[in-house]
Enzyme design. Structure first.
Site, short mmCIF file in Angstrom:
data_model
loop_
_atom_site.label_atom_id
_atom_site.label_comp_id
_atom_site.label_asym_id
_atom_site.label_seq_id
_atom_site.Cartn_x
_atom_site.Cartn_y
_atom_site.Cartn_z
N ASP A 114 0.84 -1.21 0.00
CA ASP A 114 0.00 0.00 0.00
C ASP A 114 0.87 1.25 0.00
O ASP A 114 0.64 2.19 -0.78
CB ASP A 114 -0.92 -0.02 1.23
N LYS A 140 1.47 4.37 -3.04
CA LYS A 140 1.43 5.82 -2.79
C LYS A 140 2.76 6.47 -3.13
O LYS A 140 2.80 7.57 -3.70
CB LYS A 140 1.04 6.07 -1.34
#
Length: 430
Positions: free
Chosen positions: A203, A207
């Site tokens: 995750d 980003k």
């Protein structure tokens, strides 16, 4: 007064319901700020019966989310389904091809397909807005792309995953082990039932890949991100970090290095008095280092209904105002191909923890393995004596290159007295 801006929302989970709530609560305020009424005309969700806290009786429902993207009474499609493939990707592509603006919180989609989607949006003359995809309610995309547009960015780093930050904070404050705190985080809703994307660093890497593109004006390159998670961090490491004057954080780091850009996600020890060390719990933080502004820090809640919905609606306001910015800061055709710096080019200090048999000559063997790779020790810790038993030995190094420390690790692991895989944590002096 302009005709209303008509919104279609695909995905009415936690964030989707939050967007509905913000649009209803601040309808007049948003109209005053944008000069245009923002109304939801269509939605797509799995369940019609679930209470979202907002009256949806007059809104068109679509069982097929992709069909929503062809609705002539929708000007902007808000994609809150998630995932890098399948329905989410088909929905966004269809919306852009139909000349509709898209607002998305989908970091996985952008990390894997952001380049092609940005090019498609530009060809069709519509917005692809992504503020909610990185760091929830923190306006870091606009901060980098617009607020710091006068700067050449040297480095971006930060805490990009609230689940991991919560786990590491709780481990430090309670002394509990990783597995216990993860289970608690799942009960509290801070971690998914399958937490792999969070705790394995994926995750945060999604980003970081987006931030790297915005910061350095290069194509999104998720494959170039070096990724490590936090499964191997123990309460013992956290305690030693404290003793050495550090805290352990899962960081995403994008930095110019040797004419290229390195992208890394991994646990790191940061000085206890650094601003990022004080960011605890589920909070996120992003630090950008520009050549004129120097270091700017963004801190806030990186996930949740309210913060993420806030970012989505901020993007809707930009669309209503007619602001269409290049997705990654510069037109997609001008994104510069920058050399990808190898993780082995990293130079810095390291923390090493070894579990060894306490017997004469072990420390000399460890020192020799490091010496042979030109790795110099800075600090050395061994608590007590337990002849013949397993004991932890901790050391930190002076600055060295990643390739050397990795070769030294291989040598250390082969020593008969070393009982388990050595634990390495990079030290970042922010």
């Amino acid at each position: 007064m302009k005709t209303p801006l008509r919104i279609g929302i695909a995905g009415l989970g936690t964030v989707g319901a939050g967007v509905l709530k913000v649009l209803e609560t601040h309808a007049d305020l948003l109209e005053m700020r944008s000069g245009q009424r923002i109304v939801v005309t269509a939605v797509s969700a799995r369940s019609r019966s679930r209470d979202r806290g907002v009256d949806l009786s007059t809104v068109r429902w679509y069982e097929d989310a992709v069909a929503l993207a062809s609705d002539p009474d929708v000007d902007v499609v808000v994609e809150l389904i998630g995932g890098s493939e399948g329905i989410a990707r088909d929905l966004v592509v269809t919306a852009l091809e139909n000349g509709k603006h898209v607002v998305t919180a989908n970091k996985a989609l952008l990390a894997h397909h952001g380049n092609e989607l940005a090019a498609l949006a530009e060809r069709r003359g519509v917005a692809l807005a992504l503020e909610a995809a990185v760091a929830g309610g923190i306006p870091v995309i606009k901060g980098l792309r617009e607020g710091l547009a006068a700067n050449a960015i040297k480095e971006v780093h930060g805490i990009l995953n609230g689940t991991c930050n919560y786990i590491l904070t709780e481990m430090r404050e309670t002394g509990r082990e990783f597995g216990d705190v993860l289970a608690e985080a799942q009960k509290l809703g801070y971690a998914e039932s399958d937490p792999s994307f969070d705790i394995d660093g994926v995750d945060a890497a999604h980003k970081l890949a987006i931030l790297t593109s915005v910061a350095f004006g290069c194509p999104v390159d998720f494959a170039a991100v070096h990724i490590e998670g936090i499964r191997h961090i123990s309460a013992l490491d956290i305690e030693y970090a404290k003793e050495l004057g550090y805290r352990i954080k899962l960081l995403g780091i994008a930095r110019r290095n040797n004419g290229g850009v390195e992208q890394r996600v991994h646990p790191a020890m940061v000085p206890i008095d650094s601003p990022i060390a004080a960011v605890d719990g589920v909070f996120n933080a992003v630090v950008a280092d520009g050549d004129f502004v120097e270091k700017v820090t963004f801190v806030g809640r990186g996930a949740g209904a309210g913060p993420t919905a806030s970012a989505v609606v901020a993007d809707l306001l930009d669309v209503a105002r007619g602001r269409i910015a290049p997705v990654f800061g510069v037109p997609s055709g001008r994104l510069a191909r920058i050399h990808t710096a190898s993780p082995e080019e990293r130079r810095g200090a390291y923390y090493l923890r070894l579990m060894v048999v306490d017997r004469p000559g072990v420390i000399a063997d460890v020192a020799a393995a490091l010496r042979d790779e030109n790795v110099s020790m800075e600090a050395f810790l061994q608590r007590g004596r337990a002849p013949g038993e397993a004991v932890p030995v901790v050391l930190t190094t002076h600055d060295t290159d990643e390739a050397s420390i990795q070769r030294a690790l291989t040598s250390l692991e082969s020593l008969e007295a070393v009982l388990e895989q050595p634990r390495l944590i990079r030290i970042e002096q922010f």
